[in-house]
Design a protein around this motif. Structure first.
Motif, mmCIF file in Angstrom:
data_model
loop_
_atom_site.group_PDB
_atom_site.id
_atom_site.type_symbol
_atom_site.label_atom_id
_atom_site.label_comp_id
_atom_site.label_asym_id
_atom_site.label_seq_id
_atom_site.Cartn_x
_atom_site.Cartn_y
_atom_site.Cartn_z
ATOM 1 N N ALA A 78 0.845 -1.196 0.000
ATOM 2 C CA ALA A 78 0.000 0.000 0.000
ATOM 3 C C ALA A 78 0.884 1.250 0.000
ATOM 4 O O ALA A 78 2.065 1.195 0.338
ATOM 5 C CB ALA A 78 -0.932 0.019 1.210
ATOM 6 N N PHE A 79 0.276 2.377 -0.340
ATOM 7 C CA PHE A 79 1.012 3.634 -0.493
ATOM 8 C C PHE A 79 1.351 4.325 0.819
ATOM 9 O O PHE A 79 2.161 5.262 0.860
ATOM 10 C CB PHE A 79 0.193 4.602 -1.350
ATOM 11 N N LYS A 80 0.756 3.894 1.918
ATOM 12 C CA LYS A 80 0.817 4.640 3.167
ATOM 13 C C LYS A 80 2.235 4.836 3.723
ATOM 14 O O LYS A 80 2.474 5.765 4.497
ATOM 15 C CB LYS A 80 -0.043 3.946 4.223
ATOM 16 N N GLY A 81 3.175 3.973 3.344
ATOM 17 C CA GLY A 81 4.541 4.129 3.828
ATOM 18 C C GLY A 81 5.159 5.448 3.442
ATOM 19 O O GLY A 81 6.056 5.954 4.141
ATOM 20 N N VAL A 113 3.111 3.097 9.824
ATOM 21 C CA VAL A 113 3.719 3.726 10.997
ATOM 22 C C VAL A 113 4.637 2.723 11.708
ATOM 23 O O VAL A 113 5.752 3.073 12.123
ATOM 24 C CB VAL A 113 2.631 4.254 11.961
ATOM 25 N N ALA A 114 4.178 1.489 11.848
ATOM 26 C CA ALA A 114 5.002 0.458 12.492
ATOM 27 C C ALA A 114 6.297 0.233 11.710
ATOM 28 O O ALA A 114 7.384 0.147 12.299
ATOM 29 C CB ALA A 114 4.211 -0.836 12.602
ATOM 30 N N LYS A 123 9.780 2.409 18.760
ATOM 31 C CA LYS A 123 8.652 1.522 19.032
ATOM 32 C C LYS A 123 7.374 2.102 18.440
ATOM 33 O O LYS A 123 7.278 3.307 18.205
ATOM 34 C CB LYS A 123 8.491 1.338 20.538
ATOM 35 N N ALA A 124 6.392 1.221 18.246
ATOM 36 C CA ALA A 124 5.096 1.666 17.731
ATOM 37 C C ALA A 124 3.974 0.946 18.452
ATOM 38 O O ALA A 124 4.047 -0.267 18.695
ATOM 39 C CB ALA A 124 4.998 1.415 16.234
ATOM 40 N N ILE A 137 -4.480 -6.961 11.324
ATOM 41 C CA ILE A 137 -3.791 -6.849 12.618
ATOM 42 C C ILE A 137 -2.446 -7.563 12.574
ATOM 43 O O ILE A 137 -1.420 -7.022 13.023
ATOM 44 C CB ILE A 137 -4.675 -7.420 13.740
ATOM 45 N N GLN A 138 -2.426 -8.755 12.023
ATOM 46 C CA GLN A 138 -1.187 -9.518 11.945
ATOM 47 C C GLN A 138 -0.155 -8.834 11.061
ATOM 48 O O GLN A 138 1.052 -8.871 11.355
ATOM 49 C CB GLN A 138 -1.486 -10.922 11.426
ATOM 50 N N ALA A 139 -0.608 -8.174 10.003
ATOM 51 C CA ALA A 139 0.323 -7.459 9.126
ATOM 52 C C ALA A 139 1.011 -6.318 9.869
ATOM 53 O O ALA A 139 2.202 -6.052 9.663
ATOM 54 C CB ALA A 139 -0.419 -6.921 7.905
ATOM 55 N N ILE A 140 0.274 -5.650 10.761
ATOM 56 C CA ILE A 140 0.856 -4.573 11.569
ATOM 57 C C ILE A 140 1.834 -5.143 12.588
ATOM 58 O O ILE A 140 2.937 -4.621 12.785
ATOM 59 C CB ILE A 140 -0.261 -3.770 12.276
ATOM 60 N N GLU A 141 1.431 -6.222 13.225
ATOM 61 C CA GLU A 141 2.291 -6.842 14.242
ATOM 62 C C GLU A 141 3.600 -7.351 13.641
ATOM 63 O O GLU A 141 4.652 -7.310 14.300
ATOM 64 C CB GLU A 141 1.542 -7.993 14.916
ATOM 65 N N LYS A 142 3.563 -7.800 12.404
ATOM 66 C CA LYS A 142 4.777 -8.295 11.757
ATOM 67 C C LYS A 142 5.817 -7.194 11.555
ATOM 68 O O LYS A 142 7.003 -7.473 11.364
ATOM 69 C CB LYS A 142 4.432 -8.934 10.415
#
Length: 379
Positions: A78-81, A113-114, A123-124, A137-142
């Motif tokens: 995604a573009f958000k980075g 953000v993570a 940290k995030a 959720i898992q994609a963020i945690e990774k």
């Protein structure tokens, strides 16, 4: 033909004045010329592809269709980075002592953000609304973040992230602005400018755009506002016409147009377009959208599904594009306009014909693979 906007309509035809408003967001965006330089310095950076779809263009009897595919961005799908990394870069220049960044998200922004915090060895903590899928959720945690689900919608989750950040001394990196919280969302928007600058060499000319229409999907409106800022700055009144697309049940921009001021959507927030499922427009984006967009439209989820399949099962020799529910929503808005009698006034207002050149931004790939698989299996 004179078109009158109706309060109960699924669209709004704007009469923009194509001017900038002197506010925090526009002032910061004027200073974000270094965003491309910053992003170019990051490991793994390369421009995402701009894909020409001649057979899809022929199917809908328009001149040319182009899709900017953001599923290749930094391995984040995604573009958000672009926005998160640039904002955290700017924050750390002023506050290098910060250890923890925090945000609320529907998925892609939180992952960005993570990822960005991890890149800077920080940290995030990420808060997500009720109903966020396990895959998101898992994609963020990774990416190394702590993720907590909030019993509420996106707006409530934003308020919760703000309160917890203030209590714990964390730095909030939110992609929506409100009164007294405008600088960081403006930096996020500044990061998005890189996306539009990448399009420059292959699609645009120095004084006149080779495209006639740009479809920009909107949640809080920061991405759409950035696109409008870019085209106004470069072309002024000669800019392409810009169409804002939202889900029917999360139509904050459309509702705000109808009220003439920032307004919270009265929809039920039930949509597969999770990245657009936001209740209230960003303060920093609203003036840009109001002054520089031509059409605001809300669409049913069925058009997002159709757009995903249209890109995944290409026409003839067209390139296959894997686009998620929010990523395909710009094309979804176009399909609705071309197919439904309800939107005929928009088609006529935009003068869509066999010579019209159109740009879409696929802002994400298949970020919810279960949902994506179910949609493409419907064909």
């Amino acid at each position: 033909m004179e078109i009158k906007n109706k309060m109960d309509s699924s669209f709004y035809i704007n009469n923009p004045d194509n001017t900038f408003v002197d506010n925090v967001t526009t002032a910061i965006l004027e200073k974000c010329d270094d965003a491309m330089t910053f992003h170019s310095s990051l490991p793994g950076y390369k421009p995402t592809p701009l894909i020409h779809l001649p057979n899809l263009s022929q199917k809908y009897n328009v001149g040319n269709i182009y899709v900017k595919d953001e599923s290749f961005r930094f391995g984040l799908n995604a573009f958000k980075g672009l926005g998160a990394s640039y904002a955290i870069h700017q924050i750390l220049k002023k506050k290098p002592q910060i250890e923890t960044f925090c945000t609320a998200t529907d998925g892609n922004h939180g992952r960005a953000v993570a990822w960005s915090a991890n890149f800077f060895n920080k940290k995030a903590v990420v808060f997500v609304p009720k109903g966020t899928t396990d895959q998101r959720i898992q994609a963020i945690e990774k990416e190394g973040a702590i993720v907590e689900q909030v019993d509420g919608n996106y707006d409530k989750t934003c308020a919760y992230a703000k309160a917890v950040s203030e209590k714990n001394g964390w730095e909030l990196v939110q992609d929506t602005a409100w009164e007294n919280y405008e600088e960081i969302p403006a930096y996020i928007m500044g990061g998005y400018l890189t996306l539009f600058q990448e399009i420059e060499d292959s699609l645009l000319l120095p004084s006149c755009p080779r495209i006639d229409l740009v479809f920009l999907q909107a949640g809080v409106g920061s991405f759409a506002g950035t696109g409008i800022r870019y085209y106004l700055e470069k072309y002024g009144a000669n800019r392409p016409k810009i169409i804002i697309v939202e889900p029917t049940e999360a139509d904050a921009i459309l509702a705000s147009f109808k009220k003439g001021k920032i307004t919270t959507s009265l929809g039920n927030s039930e949509t597969i377009m999770a990245g657009l499922n936001c209740g209230t427009p960003s303060l920093g984006a609203w003036d840009l959208i109001k002054n520089g967009s031509d059409i605001s439209i809300k669409i049913d989820d069925k058009y997002s599904r159709e757009a995903i399949r249209e890109l995944y099962f290409p026409n003839g020799s067209d390139t296959k594009i894997i686009s998620g529910e929010s990523g395909a929503s710009g094309l979804a808005g176009f399909i609705a306009i071309m197919k439904e009698q309800e939107y005929k006034p928009i088609k006529e207002t935009l003068c869509i014909n066999e010579t019209t050149n159109i740009l879409f931004i696929s802002t994400e790939g298949a970020t919810d693979i279960d949902m994506f698989d179910s949609i493409i299996s419907e064909k």
